[in-house]
Design a protein around this motif. Structure first.
Motif, mmCIF file in Angstrom:
data_model
loop_
_atom_site.group_PDB
_atom_site.id
_atom_site.type_symbol
_atom_site.label_atom_id
_atom_site.label_comp_id
_atom_site.label_asym_id
_atom_site.label_seq_id
_atom_site.Cartn_x
_atom_site.Cartn_y
_atom_site.Cartn_z
ATOM 1 N N ASN A 55 -24.845 -61.358 58.437
ATOM 2 C CA ASN A 55 -24.885 -60.315 59.453
ATOM 3 C C ASN A 55 -25.506 -60.871 60.741
ATOM 4 N N PRO A 56 -24.815 -60.741 61.879
ATOM 5 C CA PRO A 56 -25.383 -61.270 63.126
ATOM 6 C C PRO A 56 -26.771 -60.700 63.442
ATOM 7 N N ARG B 34 -26.023 -51.081 62.731
ATOM 8 C CA ARG B 34 -26.230 -51.667 61.414
ATOM 9 C C ARG B 34 -24.912 -51.969 60.721
ATOM 10 N N VAL B 35 -25.033 -52.799 59.696
ATOM 11 C CA VAL B 35 -23.950 -52.965 58.747
ATOM 12 C C VAL B 35 -24.479 -52.348 57.466
ATOM 13 N N MET B 177 -17.912 -59.864 60.481
ATOM 14 C CA MET B 177 -19.190 -60.224 61.111
ATOM 15 C C MET B 177 -18.991 -60.773 62.518
ATOM 16 N N ARG B 178 -17.857 -61.484 62.733
ATOM 17 C CA ARG B 178 -17.581 -61.969 64.095
ATOM 18 C C ARG B 178 -17.430 -60.793 65.036
ATOM 19 N N ALA B 199 -25.557 -60.366 51.405
ATOM 20 C CA ALA B 199 -25.214 -61.318 52.461
ATOM 21 C C ALA B 199 -25.059 -60.646 53.823
ATOM 22 N N ILE B 200 -24.382 -59.523 53.879
ATOM 23 C CA ILE B 200 -24.014 -59.016 55.207
ATOM 24 C C ILE B 200 -24.621 -57.675 55.591
ATOM 25 N N CYS B 201 -25.195 -56.955 54.658
ATOM 26 C CA CYS B 201 -25.625 -55.608 55.013
ATOM 27 C C CYS B 201 -27.124 -55.563 55.316
#
Lengths: 135, 304
Positions: A55-56, B34-35, B177-178, B199-201
């Motif tokens: 996540n950026p 947010r993600v 994500m980009r 990983a991403i949230c």
């Protein structure tokens, strides 16, 4: 400066450490071991999200934290750069001494009959206690 | 104009399907930027929440605000500001990719052909391919690209990476994500893959039995949970201020996943940091019916 990402991050989902902490630790380690030096540029947030699935916001968060710690400096429009105003890096000799001491410790532990798992566990406990003392 | 700090705000939100509730008494706030992951077993209300947020279903109870507005099929303004991707990823299979893009451009005033083409070029998906000649992974990428090219402020994605192989899944998540890095869109996605969440949230909502059992920042969640384990001494109770989420017993001892509000210091217990996956799993397990009908007590809300 050749334009390779100066550092390749990786995330360990099993570490129990928040992803931003992992990035912070990896930059600190790279500075300590001389992989990153004063003036080097950290990969841009976009480079990092292209490199690894992250996540950026997490990358921003890590860079802000490093800035707060005085290890990097964000320059508007240019990027984030290593600045070693604080002596975060013990000098190379120091580093070598610790590495040697740990190496000896591991050898002694093995001679005493401890297996790898036990040594790891003891190390984890020591680090944890240190963490408790510091916090 | 008041600046919105949350993208989704639900108060006692509910959706009833004939006799059963698809979502019940759902109160949560997802902050802007947010993600956020919606996690929960099938039938726990994830899709229902997303469909209501997208204005495709009307709530039966409570209130829901998305980007400060109440979503309903007629809210045109929200339709431009919100991108919704259904779990079936509907595409016109006989269309070429380029035709899908034109179709998207015609229907979306905020469409960016540059965004669409850049994403597809990075993914090596030729514009002239027919959709039904693409692999499942590529179709998912095209469907997500169509959603991203609208440049919505909020993306609502229902299991965007389900049934993809590991490489396609990673490509898809990086694509997402980009976009987040470039445009700052907020994302709410549902998933079963806890590793993706880690990983991403940066925000997690756990649903079980149509109710919210956990909703907070991932960082806050990770910082406020610990695994306590102890050998023997099986009656020892953890000190006050510790909430047991999940308990596992073995012949020789106990292991508790707990929520702690204060730094925990008690030498009798071995203290470990659980991963986000372990924490989410503990809430999912505790929310399941076979555990003497007891659900995790109070809802942890987004307030920090």
């Amino acid at each position: 400066m050749a334009h390779h990402p100066s550092l390749t991050f990786r995330l360990d989902s099993q570490s129990g450490l928040a992803p931003y902490r992992q990035l912070v630790d990896q930059v600190r380690l790279a500075v300590r071991t001389g992989l990153l030096r004063d003036g080097d540029q950290l990969p841009s947030v976009r480079e990092v999200v292209t490199q690894i699935t992250i996540n950026p916001n997490t990358v921003h968060r890590a860079y802000r934290e490093l800035e707060h710690q005085g290890i990097v400096e964000g320059r508007a429009g240019l990027g984030t750069f290593i600045t070693l105003h604080l002596s975060v890096a013990p000098d190379a000799a120091d580093h070598g001494t610790f590495e040697q001491a740990l190496h000896d410790l591991v050898i002694n532990a093995r001679r005493a009959g401890l297996d790898e798992e036990t040594i790891r566990e003891l190390m984890r406990t020591a680090l944890r206690h240190d963490g408790n003392v510091r916090s | 104009m008041i600046e919105e700090t949350s993208v989704l705000e639900a108060v006692n939100l509910g959706k009833r399907y004939r006799r059963t509730w698809g979502l019940q008494d759902c109160t949560l706030t997802i902050p802007k930027g947010r993600v956020a992951a919606l996690v929960g077993p099938n039938g726990s209300g994830k899709s229902t929440l997303l469909r209501m947020a997208a204005g495709l279903q009307e709530p039966s109870a409570g209130t829901l605000r998305v980007l400060g507005q109440s979503p309903s099929p007629g809210t045109n303004d929200l339709r431009e500001r919100v991108g919704y991707l259904d779990q079936d990823r509907p595409l016109y299979k006989s269309f070429r990719v380029a035709e899908m893009l034109r179709f998207g451009e015609m229907n979306n005033p905020t469409w960016s052909m540059d965004v669409a083409k850049n994403h597809l070029a990075l993914l090596d998906i030729p514009l002239r391919s027919r959709v039904n000649n693409l692999s499942g992974g590529q179709q998912a990428q095209v469907a997500l690209t169509l959603c991203l090219a609208k440049q919505p402020e909020l993306l609502l994605l229902d299991e965007p990476a389900a049934a993809l192989d590991p490489v396609a899944r990673e490509d898809l998540l990086r694509l997402l994500m980009r976009q987040v890095a470039d445009s700052g869109s907020s994302v709410v996605l549902s998933t079963h893959a806890l590793s993706d969440v880690a990983a991403i949230c940066d925000y997690v909502v756990v649903l079980a039995h149509a109710r919210v059992v956990l909703s907070n920042d991932t960082e806050y969640i990770v910082e406020t949970h610990r695994i306590l384990s102890i050998v023997d001494d099986s009656d020892l109770v953890p000190p006050p201020g510790v909430t047991i989420i999940n308990e596992q017993r073995s012949a020789r001892g106990r292991s508790l996943l707990v929520r702690v509000e204060l730094p925990f210091n008690d030498d009798r217990w071995r203290v470990d940091r659980p991963t986000l996956e372990e924490i989410v799993m503990a809430y999912l397990r505790e929310g399941s019916p076979h555990r003497d009908g007891r659900h995790v007590g109070e809802i942890e809300s987004g307030a920090r």
